[in-house]
Design an enzyme around this catalytic site. Structure first.
Site, PDB file in Angstrom:
ATOM      1  N   HIS A  49       0.839  -1.204   0.000  1.00  0.00           N
ATOM      2  CA  HIS A  49       0.000   0.000   0.000  1.00  0.00           C
ATOM      3  C   HIS A  49       0.874   1.253   0.000  1.00  0.00           C
ATOM      4  O   HIS A  49       0.646   2.186  -0.785  1.00  0.00           O
ATOM      5  CB  HIS A  49      -0.899  -0.059   1.244  1.00  0.00           C
ATOM      6  CG  HIS A  49      -1.771   1.128   1.471  1.00  0.00           C
ATOM      7  ND1 HIS A  49      -3.141   1.096   1.275  1.00  0.00           N
ATOM      8  CD2 HIS A  49      -1.494   2.380   1.923  1.00  0.00           C
ATOM      9  CE1 HIS A  49      -3.656   2.280   1.589  1.00  0.00           C
ATOM     10  NE2 HIS A  49      -2.677   3.075   1.986  1.00  0.00           N
ATOM     11  N   GLU A  50       1.910   1.272   0.858  1.00  0.00           N
ATOM     12  CA  GLU A  50       2.793   2.437   0.941  1.00  0.00           C
ATOM     13  C   GLU A  50       3.660   2.578  -0.312  1.00  0.00           C
ATOM     14  O   GLU A  50       3.925   3.693  -0.769  1.00  0.00           O
ATOM     15  CB  GLU A  50       3.678   2.352   2.191  1.00  0.00           C
ATOM     16  CG  GLU A  50       2.927   2.261   3.503  1.00  0.00           C
ATOM     17  CD  GLU A  50       1.866   3.335   3.673  1.00  0.00           C
ATOM     18  OE1 GLU A  50       2.024   4.447   3.122  1.00  0.00           O
ATOM     19  OE2 GLU A  50       0.864   3.067   4.363  1.00  0.00           O
ATOM     20  N   HIS A  58       1.647   4.268  -2.877  1.00  0.00           N
ATOM     21  CA  HIS A  58       1.638   5.716  -2.637  1.00  0.00           C
ATOM     22  C   HIS A  58       2.910   6.337  -3.210  1.00  0.00           C
ATOM     23  O   HIS A  58       2.863   7.342  -3.925  1.00  0.00           O
ATOM     24  CB  HIS A  58       1.584   6.017  -1.130  1.00  0.00           C
ATOM     25  CG  HIS A  58       0.225   5.928  -0.522  1.00  0.00           C
ATOM     26  ND1 HIS A  58      -0.928   6.315  -1.185  1.00  0.00           N
ATOM     27  CD2 HIS A  58      -0.176   5.517   0.715  1.00  0.00           C
ATOM     28  CE1 HIS A  58      -1.971   6.138  -0.380  1.00  0.00           C
ATOM     29  NE2 HIS A  58      -1.536   5.648   0.766  1.00  0.00           N
ATOM     30  N   HIS A  83      -5.302   7.422  -2.055  1.00  0.00           N
ATOM     31  CA  HIS A  83      -6.309   6.484  -1.546  1.00  0.00           C
ATOM     32  C   HIS A  83      -7.527   6.447  -2.476  1.00  0.00           C
ATOM     33  O   HIS A  83      -7.964   7.488  -2.979  1.00  0.00           O
ATOM     34  CB  HIS A  83      -6.760   6.895  -0.139  1.00  0.00           C
ATOM     35  CG  HIS A  83      -5.740   6.629   0.914  1.00  0.00           C
ATOM     36  ND1 HIS A  83      -5.315   7.597   1.793  1.00  0.00           N
ATOM     37  CD2 HIS A  83      -5.061   5.498   1.245  1.00  0.00           C
ATOM     38  CE1 HIS A  83      -4.419   7.075   2.619  1.00  0.00           C
ATOM     39  NE2 HIS A  83      -4.248   5.812   2.299  1.00  0.00           N
ATOM     40  N   TYR A  95      -9.505   2.626   2.090  1.00  0.00           N
ATOM     41  CA  TYR A  95      -9.655   2.557   3.549  1.00  0.00           C
ATOM     42  C   TYR A  95     -10.535   1.363   3.918  1.00  0.00           C
ATOM     43  O   TYR A  95     -11.444   0.985   3.171  1.00  0.00           O
ATOM     44  CB  TYR A  95     -10.363   3.813   4.067  1.00  0.00           C
ATOM     45  CG  TYR A  95      -9.475   4.926   4.574  1.00  0.00           C
ATOM     46  CD1 TYR A  95      -8.112   4.986   4.284  1.00  0.00           C
ATOM     47  CD2 TYR A  95     -10.020   5.956   5.336  1.00  0.00           C
ATOM     48  CE1 TYR A  95      -7.337   6.030   4.757  1.00  0.00           C
ATOM     49  CE2 TYR A  95      -9.242   7.005   5.802  1.00  0.00           C
ATOM     50  CZ  TYR A  95      -7.903   7.042   5.519  1.00  0.00           C
ATOM     51  OH  TYR A  95      -7.135   8.072   5.978  1.00  0.00           O
TER      52      TYR A  95
END
Length: 245
Positions: free
Chosen positions: A146-147, A150, A156, A202
């Protein structure tokens, strides 16, 4: 009389601190991606895990391509060597399905620098230099992927402008002061469908003050907020941004 009021104030404050500690311990296990914002007050962080740039005019940049391929240099700090397997596995989640790969940094000036953190956090896009990705004890392979996404340039999924068709935000369940993390952003969706199961979405209880959902999907989707794999749409986003096709 004054002493009684002070005593009551101390008890209330103590209970508040205890509740905050309990919530933090809970998030250490369930949602480590929001811990950095809750605990680390030395770094400007929004949405739980996105590090704010000191340059307000900074533009999200892609990592450079060479002959239709991107190889991102990385370095792992010596104080999180125990996380090496999770980090390499997270990189593989990206590289095995896209044209983006990773290699151990030699002399490259711009690279992903995995370092110790309270939770998991990253900048969005390539900012240059030793670009930090905070990796806390509870950050597993999916959180780290996930990071990395980014850092590759992706926001998101729940902040898309068209989200109202797919999710409802429940403001009264959100921690006080954290409502800002549920705003929308005008960004490039590549005209791909909204993805409730995206690894960048999320979970339903992120920043919950009550234990009840802060996000409810219009249609039931138990996998919302999953951190086990990149979906087909996650993969397609990387293909589109980095011209993998």
């Amino acid at each position: 009389m004054g002493e009684t009021r002070n005593s009551n104030a101390r008890i209330t404050y103590s209970n508040s601190q205890d509740n905050w500690l309990l919530k933090t311990l809970q998030y250490m296990k369930s949602d480590p991606e929001i811990l950095e914002e809750l605990i680390n007050h030395d770094v400007a962080i929004v949405e739980g895990d996105i590090i704010m740039s000191s340059d307000r005019n900074a533009v999200v940049n892609k990592w450079p391509e060479l002959d239709g391929h991107v190889s991102v240099p990385y370095r792992i700090s010596s104080d999180i060597v125990k996380k090496t397997h999770d980090i390499l596995s997270a990189m593989k989640m990206v590289s095995e399905h896209t044209c983006v790969s990773f290699h151990s940094r030699t002399t490259e000036p711009n690279y992903m620098y995995f370092k110790n953190g309270k939770g998991c956090a990253s900048h969005v896009g390539c900012i240059g230099g030793a670009q930090p990705l905070f990796i806390g004890p509870a950050c597993m392979m999916g959180n780290i992927c996930h990071e990395i996404l980014h850092a590759l340039g992706f926001h998101h999924e729940h902040t898309r402008m068209d989200r109202e068709k797919y999710i409802t935000i429940i403001p009264h369940n959100i921690m006080e002061g954290m409502e800002k993390n549920f705003g929308v952003k005008n960004g490039n969706t590549f005209q791909l469908p909204y993805d409730l199961t995206s690894i960048l979405h999320y979970g339903s209880d992120f920043f919950s003050a009550t234990g009840l959902p802060t996000i409810v999907a219009t249609k039931n989707e138990p996998a919302m907020g999953q951190r086990t794999h990149m979906t087909k749409l996650d993969i397609q986003r990387v293909h589109n941004l980095y011209n993998c096709d």
